[in-house]
Design an enzyme around this catalytic site. Structure first.
Site, PDB file in Angstrom:
ATOM      1  N   TYR A  66       0.900  -1.258  -0.008  1.00 44.49           N
ATOM      2  CA  TYR A  66       0.045  -0.287  -0.019  1.00 44.49           C
ATOM      3  C   TYR A  66       1.081   1.424   0.074  1.00 44.49           C
ATOM      4  O   TYR A  66       1.381   1.761   0.827  1.00 44.49           O
ATOM      5  CB  TYR A  66      -0.889   0.065   1.191  1.00 44.49           C
ATOM      6  CG  TYR A  66      -1.974  -1.310   1.304  1.00 44.49           C
ATOM      7  CD1 TYR A  66      -2.250  -1.950   0.076  1.00 44.49           C
ATOM      8  CD2 TYR A  66      -2.795  -1.442   2.368  1.00 44.49           C
ATOM      9  CE1 TYR A  66      -3.066  -3.010   0.419  1.00 44.49           C
ATOM     10  CE2 TYR A  66      -3.433  -2.340   2.461  1.00 44.49           C
ATOM     11  CZ  TYR A  66      -3.754  -3.241   1.447  1.00 44.49           C
ATOM     12  OH  TYR A  66      -4.704  -4.220   1.670  1.00 44.49           O
ATOM     13  N   PRO A 216     -15.863  -4.620   2.135  1.00 43.01           N
ATOM     14  CA  PRO A 216     -17.346  -5.037   2.830  1.00 43.01           C
ATOM     15  C   PRO A 216     -18.337  -4.137   2.295  1.00 43.01           C
ATOM     16  O   PRO A 216     -19.474  -4.188   2.415  1.00 43.01           O
ATOM     17  CB  PRO A 216     -16.777  -4.717   4.140  1.00 43.01           C
ATOM     18  CG  PRO A 216     -15.603  -3.882   4.173  1.00 43.01           C
ATOM     19  CD  PRO A 216     -14.882  -4.166   2.980  1.00 43.01           C
ATOM     20  N   GLY A 219     -15.699  -1.503  -2.118  1.00 39.90           N
ATOM     21  CA  GLY A 219     -14.365  -1.102  -2.801  1.00 39.90           C
ATOM     22  C   GLY A 219     -14.719   0.202  -3.583  1.00 39.90           C
ATOM     23  O   GLY A 219     -15.354   1.054  -3.001  1.00 39.90           O
TER      24      GLY A 219
END
Length: 290
Positions: A66, A216, A219
């Site tokens: 990330y 969840p 996205g």
């Protein structure tokens, strides 16, 4: 039963020898656009992490990919030295390219490099949990994970990793990993509209293994459904709050890691996940993904 009560929605769950809040936090959105580069508001990103811990969250999910390395550095700056109760989950198996893609990186030498960078950027000697990421950016793909997973098992034996998990995997790959070494979680894409792992979730729950849905709330394309909107309106709540609450009620082994770069949105997510859904609400929502 691994779940118990806490101030946060959903109570807690045992990940290996640690107990974590079922409502956690995913750090991916703290990086720049498309999860590349630094955040536009660095102080705001640090504030979100500190607010998460102050709210009682003990489960934070991140990855050296990330940014790359951006969210790990932010976590270190905001939270190190870490509270004993804080459990940081990470993953390996992918790199970033200059175009923002997610090329796979699963050779033993790739995994050793990613683990070393994760240890360095988080500032720890042992990682709480490492998920072996399979598949690609489009989702799980069939194929053996043995060589890659055995590399993580070796690192676990050497004391560098405490617990193992798998991510972006098929049910067959979950079984393959469990045949090699114990896992404490599976991290796959799952939400109200994408219910392909229903059977897997139930099997994992019976064996005391956590299921951690990424995306969840859909996205990059937020969930949209007439049924979701109708239930939310009836409850005078936000649709995303209903989606989070449904996940917590779906199964006690589901752990949430919704991400946000806003402290206000973090508080909204926590409050929303605590909604109580009636049997009628759940029945209406169940029709979305089936």
């Amino acid at each position: 039963m691994n779940a118990s009560s806490t101030a946060l929605p959903g109570g807690t769950w045992a990940l290996g020898d640690s107990t974590v809040t079922r409502f956690g936090y995913g750090a991916m959105q703290l990086a720049g656009p498309w999860v590349m580069g630094p955040p536009a508001d660095r102080e705001g990103a640090l504030a979100v992490l500190r607010e998460a811990v102050a709210a009682g969250i003990t489960h934070i999910d991140t990855s050296v990919a990330y940014g790359p390395r951006v969210t790990n550095a932010l976590i270190h700056e905001a939270l190190h030295p870490y509270q004993e109760s804080l459990f940081i989950a990470t993953k390996v198996g992918a790199n970033r390219d200059a175009q923002g893609g997610w090329p796979t990186a699963r050779r033993p030498e790739d995994l050793h490099k990613q683990i070393h960078e994760t240890l360095q950027t988080l500032g720890v000697e042992t990682l709480d949990l490492v998920n072996m990421r399979m598949g690609d950016a489009q989702g799980p793909k069939p194929g053996s994970l043995t060589e890659s997973f055995e590399t993580l098992v070796e690192l676990q034996r050497n004391g560098v990793v405490r617990h193992l998990g798998v991510s972006n995997v098929t049910a067959e790959q979950v079984a393959e990993a469990r045949g090699i070494a114990p896992i404490v979680c599976v991290q796959n894409g799952y939400n109200l509209a994408h219910r392909h792992d229903d059977d897997l979730i139930d099997r994992l729950a019976a064996d005391g293994i956590a299921y951690v849905p990424f995306f969840p709330l859909g996205g990059f394309t937020p969930l949209q459904s007439e049924a979701l909107t109708a239930v939310a309106a009836r409850l005078e709540a936000m649709p995303m709050s209903v989606a989070l609450a449904w996940l917590l009620q779906r199964s006690p082994n589901i752990l949430l890691i919704p991400g946000t770069s806003s402290t206000a949105h973090l508080r909204e997510n926590i409050a929303g996940a605590g909604l109580a859904l009636s049997d009628d609400d759940v029945a209406e929502l169940e029709r979305i993904g089936r």
